[in-house]
Design an enzyme around this catalytic site. Structure first.
Site, PDB file in Angstrom:
ATOM      1  N   CYS A   2       0.730  -1.096   0.047  1.00  0.00           N
ATOM      2  CA  CYS A   2       0.103  -0.079  -0.081  1.00  0.00           C
ATOM      3  C   CYS A   2       0.741   1.254   0.071  1.00  0.00           C
ATOM      4  O   CYS A   2       1.951   1.307   0.698  1.00  0.00           O
ATOM      5  CB  CYS A   2      -0.919   0.031   1.182  1.00  0.00           C
ATOM      6  SG  CYS A   2      -2.005  -1.262   1.322  1.00  0.00           S
ATOM      7  N   ARG A  27       4.090  -0.468  -4.446  1.00  0.00           N
ATOM      8  CA  ARG A  27       3.662  -1.017  -3.130  1.00  0.00           C
ATOM      9  C   ARG A  27       2.426  -1.711  -3.096  1.00  0.00           C
ATOM     10  O   ARG A  27       1.986  -2.279  -2.065  1.00  0.00           O
ATOM     11  CB  ARG A  27       3.789  -0.047  -2.297  1.00  0.00           C
ATOM     12  CG  ARG A  27       4.941   0.916  -2.028  1.00  0.00           C
ATOM     13  CD  ARG A  27       4.884   2.019  -1.050  1.00  0.00           C
ATOM     14  NE  ARG A  27       4.660   1.629   0.301  1.00  0.00           N
ATOM     15  CZ  ARG A  27       5.813   1.258   1.082  1.00  0.00           C
ATOM     16  NH1 ARG A  27       6.820   1.309   0.805  1.00  0.00           N
ATOM     17  NH2 ARG A  27       5.514   0.986   2.420  1.00  0.00           N
ATOM     18  N   TRP A  74      -2.829  -2.579  -1.901  1.00  0.00           N
ATOM     19  CA  TRP A  74      -2.516  -4.267  -1.888  1.00  0.00           C
ATOM     20  C   TRP A  74      -3.416  -4.811  -1.019  1.00  0.00           C
ATOM     21  O   TRP A  74      -3.281  -4.814   0.376  1.00  0.00           O
ATOM     22  CB  TRP A  74      -0.953  -4.295  -1.667  1.00  0.00           C
ATOM     23  CG  TRP A  74      -0.585  -5.690  -1.781  1.00  0.00           C
ATOM     24  CD1 TRP A  74      -0.153  -6.218  -3.035  1.00  0.00           C
ATOM     25  CD2 TRP A  74      -0.402  -6.908  -0.936  1.00  0.00           C
ATOM     26  NE1 TRP A  74       0.358  -7.762  -2.927  1.00  0.00           N
ATOM     27  CE2 TRP A  74       0.024  -8.226  -1.603  1.00  0.00           C
ATOM     28  CE3 TRP A  74      -0.750  -6.956   0.529  1.00  0.00           C
ATOM     29  CZ2 TRP A  74       0.021  -9.089  -1.000  1.00  0.00           C
ATOM     30  CZ3 TRP A  74      -0.324  -8.285   1.057  1.00  0.00           C
ATOM     31  CH2 TRP A  74       0.044  -9.293   0.364  1.00  0.00           C
ATOM     32  N   ASN A 100      -1.769   2.233   5.649  1.00  0.00           N
ATOM     33  CA  ASN A 100      -0.920   1.019   5.233  1.00  0.00           C
ATOM     34  C   ASN A 100      -0.676   0.296   6.611  1.00  0.00           C
ATOM     35  O   ASN A 100      -0.349   0.548   7.460  1.00  0.00           O
ATOM     36  CB  ASN A 100       0.099   1.468   4.705  1.00  0.00           C
ATOM     37  CG  ASN A 100       1.313   0.546   4.470  1.00  0.00           C
ATOM     38  OD1 ASN A 100       0.850  -0.616   4.071  1.00  0.00           O
ATOM     39  ND2 ASN A 100       2.643   1.014   4.323  1.00  0.00           N
ATOM     40  N   GLY A 101      -1.176  -1.268   6.513  1.00  0.00           N
ATOM     41  CA  GLY A 101      -0.949  -1.947   7.574  1.00  0.00           C
ATOM     42  C   GLY A 101      -2.013  -2.913   7.785  1.00  0.00           C
ATOM     43  O   GLY A 101      -2.963  -2.880   6.920  1.00  0.00           O
ATOM     44  N   GLU A 483      17.625 -17.996  -6.191  1.00  0.00           N
ATOM     45  CA  GLU A 483      17.294 -16.610  -6.836  1.00  0.00           C
ATOM     46  C   GLU A 483      16.778 -16.504  -8.099  1.00  0.00           C
ATOM     47  O   GLU A 483      15.985 -15.967  -8.383  1.00  0.00           O
ATOM     48  CB  GLU A 483      18.488 -15.750  -6.379  1.00  0.00           C
ATOM     49  CG  GLU A 483      18.311 -14.084  -6.799  1.00  0.00           C
ATOM     50  CD  GLU A 483      17.133 -13.534  -6.480  1.00  0.00           C
ATOM     51  OE1 GLU A 483      16.694 -14.260  -5.392  1.00  0.00           O
ATOM     52  OE2 GLU A 483      16.778 -12.605  -6.992  1.00  0.00           O
ATOM     53  N   LYS A 487      13.108 -15.217  -9.455  1.00  0.00           N
ATOM     54  CA  LYS A 487      13.041 -14.433 -10.366  1.00  0.00           C
ATOM     55  C   LYS A 487      12.055 -14.886 -11.459  1.00  0.00           C
ATOM     56  O   LYS A 487      11.060 -14.110 -11.706  1.00  0.00           O
ATOM     57  CB  LYS A 487      14.302 -13.922 -11.003  1.00  0.00           C
ATOM     58  CG  LYS A 487      15.027 -12.782 -10.415  1.00  0.00           C
ATOM     59  CD  LYS A 487      14.959 -11.492 -10.206  1.00  0.00           C
ATOM     60  CE  LYS A 487      14.011 -11.434  -8.964  1.00  0.00           C
ATOM     61  NZ  LYS A 487      14.539 -11.244  -7.484  1.00  0.00           N
ATOM     62  N   GLU A 490       8.251 -15.259 -10.151  1.00  0.00           N
ATOM     63  CA  GLU A 490       7.622 -13.952  -9.842  1.00  0.00           C
ATOM     64  C   GLU A 490       7.127 -12.920 -10.882  1.00  0.00           C
ATOM     65  O   GLU A 490       6.125 -12.303 -11.003  1.00  0.00           O
ATOM     66  CB  GLU A 490       8.106 -13.220  -8.771  1.00  0.00           C
ATOM     67  CG  GLU A 490       9.302 -12.485  -9.094  1.00  0.00           C
ATOM     68  CD  GLU A 490      10.090 -11.844  -7.985  1.00  0.00           C
ATOM     69  OE1 GLU A 490       9.443 -11.164  -7.154  1.00  0.00           O
ATOM     70  OE2 GLU A 490      11.325 -11.687  -7.875  1.00  0.00           O
ATOM     71  N   HIS A 506      17.243 -37.909  -5.384  1.00  0.00           N
ATOM     72  CA  HIS A 506      16.507 -38.262  -4.222  1.00  0.00           C
ATOM     73  C   HIS A 506      15.147 -38.258  -4.142  1.00  0.00           C
ATOM     74  O   HIS A 506      14.097 -38.057  -3.464  1.00  0.00           O
ATOM     75  CB  HIS A 506      17.003 -37.688  -2.852  1.00  0.00           C
ATOM     76  CG  HIS A 506      18.303 -38.080  -2.644  1.00  0.00           C
ATOM     77  ND1 HIS A 506      18.827 -39.347  -2.382  1.00  0.00           N
ATOM     78  CD2 HIS A 506      19.705 -37.467  -2.787  1.00  0.00           C
ATOM     79  CE1 HIS A 506      20.161 -39.293  -2.254  1.00  0.00           C
ATOM     80  NE2 HIS A 506      20.800 -38.292  -2.585  1.00  0.00           N
ATOM     81  N   LYS A 605       5.730  -4.491  -3.498  1.00  0.00           N
ATOM     82  CA  LYS A 605       7.534  -4.415  -2.811  1.00  0.00           C
ATOM     83  C   LYS A 605       7.311  -3.918  -1.519  1.00  0.00           C
ATOM     84  O   LYS A 605       6.433  -3.270  -1.011  1.00  0.00           O
ATOM     85  CB  LYS A 605       8.062  -3.296  -3.864  1.00  0.00           C
ATOM     86  CG  LYS A 605       9.570  -3.469  -3.802  1.00  0.00           C
ATOM     87  CD  LYS A 605      10.353  -2.608  -4.679  1.00  0.00           C
ATOM     88  CE  LYS A 605      11.813  -2.841  -4.486  1.00  0.00           C
ATOM     89  NZ  LYS A 605      11.984  -4.178  -4.979  1.00  0.00           N
TER      90      LYS A 605
HETATM   91  C1  F6R Z   1      11.936 -10.538  -4.790  1.00  0.00           C
HETATM   92  C2  F6R Z   1      11.657  -9.614  -3.948  1.00  0.00           C
HETATM   93  C3  F6R Z   1      11.428 -10.256  -2.413  1.00  0.00           C
HETATM   94  C4  F6R Z   1      12.216  -9.441  -1.441  1.00  0.00           C
HETATM   95  C5  F6R Z   1      11.438  -9.682  -0.027  1.00  0.00           C
HETATM   96  C6  F6R Z   1      12.288  -9.059   1.041  1.00  0.00           C
HETATM   97  O1  F6R Z   1      12.376 -10.197  -6.059  1.00  0.00           O
HETATM   98  O2  F6R Z   1      12.099  -8.439  -4.035  1.00  0.00           O
HETATM   99  O3  F6R Z   1      11.536 -11.514  -2.501  1.00  0.00           O
HETATM  100  O4  F6R Z   1      13.473  -9.752  -1.557  1.00  0.00           O
HETATM  101  O5  F6R Z   1      10.152  -9.317   0.011  1.00  0.00           O
HETATM  102  O6  F6R Z   1      12.481  -7.420   0.781  1.00  0.00           O
HETATM  103  P1  F6R Z   1      13.262  -6.491   1.424  1.00  0.00           P
HETATM  104  O7  F6R Z   1      14.806  -6.809   0.963  1.00  0.00           O
HETATM  105  O8  F6R Z   1      12.944  -5.158   1.352  1.00  0.00           O
HETATM  106  O9  F6R Z   1      13.133  -6.797   2.956  1.00  0.00           O
END
Ligand code: F6R
Length: 610
Positions: A2, A27, A74, A100-101, A483, A487, A490, A506, A605
C-alpha cells in the site's frame, strides 16, 4: 504494501496525489483512490484496478482543493473493489483516512461500532479507524486521533483529513514507513521517498509512536501517548530524482539490471583498500575481542534478501570460519532460536521496512544479541532498529523484482566476510589481494555480460512456452539457483524450482521428462565434475539444458543444449556474475509471455504485513 500520499499547500492537491501514487504503485496496485476537500465537502474518488483506471474515472471532474490524501492498495482485508479501496470515510463524510498496515482488532471494533449505529461501506479493517475518529472527535482533531490510536492494535501508517480542519493533515505510524517532504508553502506526505523526491529533498522521517500535524507552512511533532511536543531533525534525501524514473528503459526492472555495475561501484566505494590489502567498514569498528564474543551468526531475511543471506553464510564460514545459520524471518522469530549476548544477528533487507524482518530484529535486540542491518534505505525502520548498519548503495529500487539490491547485498556480505577474516587472520594475504582485485574489476565484467543480452533474448524465446523449469547447482551455485528460480516465478508465472544438483536423484528427478527446461549453474571448480554428473543425469532424461559456466569451460558444449558463458573471475565472485543472465532470462521470458514485468500479479514491494 500500500502506498499513501498527502498534500497540503497553495496548489491543487490532485496532481501531486496522482503523481505520488504513480511513484508508489510498486507498493500495491489492485485499486486506488483520493480524497480532496473542496471547500465544502470531502470528495472521494476511488476505483478498482491500476491507477490508470482512477485517472480515467476522474477525467473531466477532477476534485478541486488544496488539501487531500491518496492511496494505492494491496488487498489484505476484503477483495480489490471500488468500495474496499481507500480513502475510507465515517458515516457523515466528516473524516477521511488512508492506511497502510493491518488493524488486528478491527472485527471487535467493527462489531462495537455497528452496535452503536455506524454504517460500514467496506469489508476493510481500515474503515473502523474513520468511524472511531467520528466517535472520538469533540472539536480537537489531534486529541481525537490520539484517542483512536489508543483503541487500535496492529501496524499502521495513517493519514487523516478532517472537513472541520482544512488547514491540517494529521499522520502517524507504527511499523510502517511515513516520510514528510518539506516544501515552500506546501508539504507532502508519502510512504516512501520516490513519491516526494521530485518536490523536495528535505524531509522528516516519522518514528513509531510519533504524530505529525502537517500544515502548508510547517509541521509540528507530538508523542502520541504523552501528547508532548518535540522537534525533529531534517533528513536530506541523497537519491536523485532521475534515479526514480525509467530513463528510456521499457521497464524499471531492465533499468535496474543495467544499473548494477554502478550500484556495485557505489557499494564498494571507500570500502576496498587495495593498497593496504584490507576491507574498510568504518560502520563496524570491531576489534578481535569483539569478534571473539560472537560464537555464532544468524542471517535473517525474506525472499531475495534471504537468498543473499545464503551466499553470505558460505562467504563468512569459508573466509572467517564462524558458524552461520540462515533463516527466513517469518520462521525465525517464532521458532525460539537460541540467541544470547554471544550471537551476532545480521538482517538483510532492501527496503528496511519488511515487517517479518523488522519484527525478528526487534526480538533479537530484546534477547540481547548484537544486531547488524544490511539495507539499502537510509533511516528506514530496520536501519534505525539495528545496533549497526551497513548500507548497500543501490539507489532506489522500484521494480517489484529485486535485482540490483541483491547483487549489492552480495557485495556487502562478501565485504563483511573479508573484514571478519582480516581481523581473525583466517585468510592468506595473497588470497585477500586476489579477491579484492577481482571485486574491483567486477562492474566491468557485468558490462561484458550485457553485451550478450541477445543470446538471452533468444533463449527466452526458445523456452517461453514452457510451464515448468528447474534451476540446479551445487554450493554457491545452488544459492544463486534459488534466486534465479524466484525471479522467473515472480514475473513470468512459470513454475520454477531450484534444487541442489546432487539432491535431484533423491526424488525430484521423477519430474524430468523430455523437453523439461533445466538451467544448470556450474561455476564452482571444486565440485565441477560432480555438477557435470548431475547435468548428465537430467540430460539422460532428455531435459532441455541451459548451462551457465565460466568462459574457459567449453567442453560443456558436448553435454548440454545451450551454453551461456560468464567472464573469468574467482569462484567466490561467480554468483554476482551468474545471477545477471538469470535476471535477464526472467525479464525476457516475462516480456515474451506478455506479463507486466514491473507489477507482477499478487505481489508488491516492501512487504509491511506479516
Ligand atoms: C523478490 C523480492 C522479495 C524481497 C523480499 C524482502 O524479487 O523483491 O522477495 O526480496 O520481500 O524484501 P526486503 O529486501 O525489502 O526486506
Amino acid at each position: 504494501m500500500c502506498g499513501i500520499v498527502g498534500y497540503i499547500g497553495s496548489k491543487q492537491a490532485e496532481p501531486f496525489l496522482m503523481e505520488g501514487l504513480s511513484k508508489l504503485e510498486y507498493r500495491g496496485y489492485d485499486s486506488a483512490g483520493i480524497a480532496v476537500f473542496n471547500g465544502e465537502k470531502i470528495v472521494v474518488e476511488k476505483s478498482v484496478g491500476r491507477l490508470n483506471a482512477l485517472r480515467e474515472k476522474i477525467k473531466g471532474h477532477i476534485p478541486q482543493g488544496n488539501i487531500g490524501i491518496g492511496h494505492t492498495r494491496w488487498a489484505t482485508h476484503g477483495c480489490p473493489s471500488d468500495v474496499n479501496s481507500h480513502p475510507h470515510v465515517d458515516c457523515h463524510g466528516e473524516f477521511a483516512v488512508v492506511h497502510n498496515g493491518i488493524i488486528e482488532n478491527y472485527l471487535e471494533l467493527r462489531k462495537e461500532l455497528m452496535a452503536r449505529g455506524h454504517h460500514f461501506a467496506s469489508e476493510t479493517d481500515t474503515e473502523v479507524v474513520a468511524h472511531l475518529l467520528e466517535e472520538c472527535y469533540q472539536g480537537d482533531f489531534a486529541v481525537a486521533v490520539r484517542a483512536v490510536l489508543k483503541r487500535i492494535r496492529g501496524s499502521y501508517a495513517l493519514v487523516f483529513l478532517a472537513k472541520a480542519h482544512p488547514d491540517m493533515l494529521i499522520c502517524t505510524k507504527k511499523d510502517n514507513p511515513l516520510v514528510i517532504g518539506i516544501g515552500q508553502g506546501e508539504n507532502f506526505i508519502a510512504s516512501d521517498i520516490p513519491a516526494i523526491i521530485n518536490h523536495s529533498k528535505e524531509s522528516y522521517i516519522l518514528n513509531d509512536g510519533e504524530m505529525a500535524i502537517v500544515r502548508a507552512d510547517g509541521v509540528e511533532f507530538y508523542q502520541t501517548v504523552s501528547g508532548e511536543k518535540f522537534d525533529k531533525e531534517i533528513f536530506t534525501i541523497n537519491w536523485s530524482a532521475e534515479a526514480a524514473e525509467k530513463n528510456g528503459y521499457e521497464h524499471f526492472m531492465l533499468k535496474e539490471i543495467h544499473e548494477q555495475p554502478k550500484a556495485i561501484r557505489d557499494t564498494l566505494s571507500g570500502r576496498l583498500d587495495i593498497t593496504n590489502n584490507r576491507v574498510v567498514l568504518n560502520e563496524l569498528n570491531w576489534s578481535l575481542t569483539d569478534l571473539q564474543n560472537f560464537h555464532r551468526i544468524f542471517i535473517v531475511a525474506c525472499g531475495t534478501a534471504y537468498h543473499a543471506g545464503l551466499v553470505g553464510k558460505y562467504y563468512i564460514e569459508k573466509l572467517a570460519r564462524i558458524p552461520v545459520e540462515v533463516d527466513i524471518a517469518s520462521e525465525f522469530r517464532y521458532r525460539q532460536p537460541i540467541v544470547d549476548e554471544h550471537t551476532l544477528v545480521i538482517v538483510v533487507s532492501q527496503s528496511g521496512e519488511t515487517s517479518d524482518t523488522l519484527a525478528a530484529l526487534k526480538e533479537m535486540n530484546r534477547l540481547g544479541a548484537t544486531t547488524l542491518a544490511i539495507t539499502n534505505v537510509v533511516s528506514s525502520s530496520i536501519a534505525r532498529e539495528a545496533q549497526k548498519v551497513i548500507y548497500t548503495m543501490a539507489g532506489p529500487e522500484i521494480a517489484v523484482a529485486s535485482t540490483k539490491a541483491y547483487t549489492t547485498q552480495l557485495i556487502v556480505v562478501l565485504l563483511l566476510a573479508l573484514y571478519l577474516a582480516g581481523l581473525k587472520q583466517t585468510i592468506e594475504p595473497t588470497e585477500m589481494e586476489k579477491i579484492l582485485c577481482h571485486l574491483r574489476d567486477l562492474p566491468e565484467k557485468i558490462d561484458m555480460l550485457f553485451a550478450q543480452t541477445e543470446t538471452i533474448e533468444k533463449l527466452a524465446s526458445h523456452f517461453k512456452d514452457k510451464n515448468d523449469a528447474f534451476f540446479i547447482g551445487r554450493s554457491l551455485d545452488y544459492a544463486v539457483a534459488l534466486e534465479g528460480s524466484l525471479k522467473l516465478k515472480e514475473i513470468s508465472y512459470i513454475h520454477a524450482e531450484a534444487y541442489a544438483a546432487g539432491e535431484l536423484k533423491h526424488g525430484t528427478l521423477a519430474l524430468i521428462v523430455p523437453g523439461t527446461p533445466v538451467i544448470a549453474l556450474a561455476t564452482q571448480r571444486h565440485i565441477h565434475e560432480k555438477t557435470i554428473s548431475n547435468i548428465k543425469e537430467v540430460k539422460a532424461r532428455q531435459a532441455d539444458v541451459l548451462a551457465i559456466v565460466p568462459r574457459d569451460n567449453t567442453s560443456i558444449e558436448q553435454v548440454v543444449d545451450h551454453v551461456f558463458y560468464i567472464p573469468e573471475t574467482v569462484d567466490l565472485l561467480a554468483p554476482i556474475l551468474t545471477v545477471i543472465p538469470l535476471q535477464l532470462f526472467a525479464y525476457y521470458m516475462a516480456v515474451a509471455r506478455g506479463c507486466d514485468v514491473d507489477k507482477p500479479r499478487n505481489l508488491a514491494k516492501s512487504v509491511t504485513v506479516e
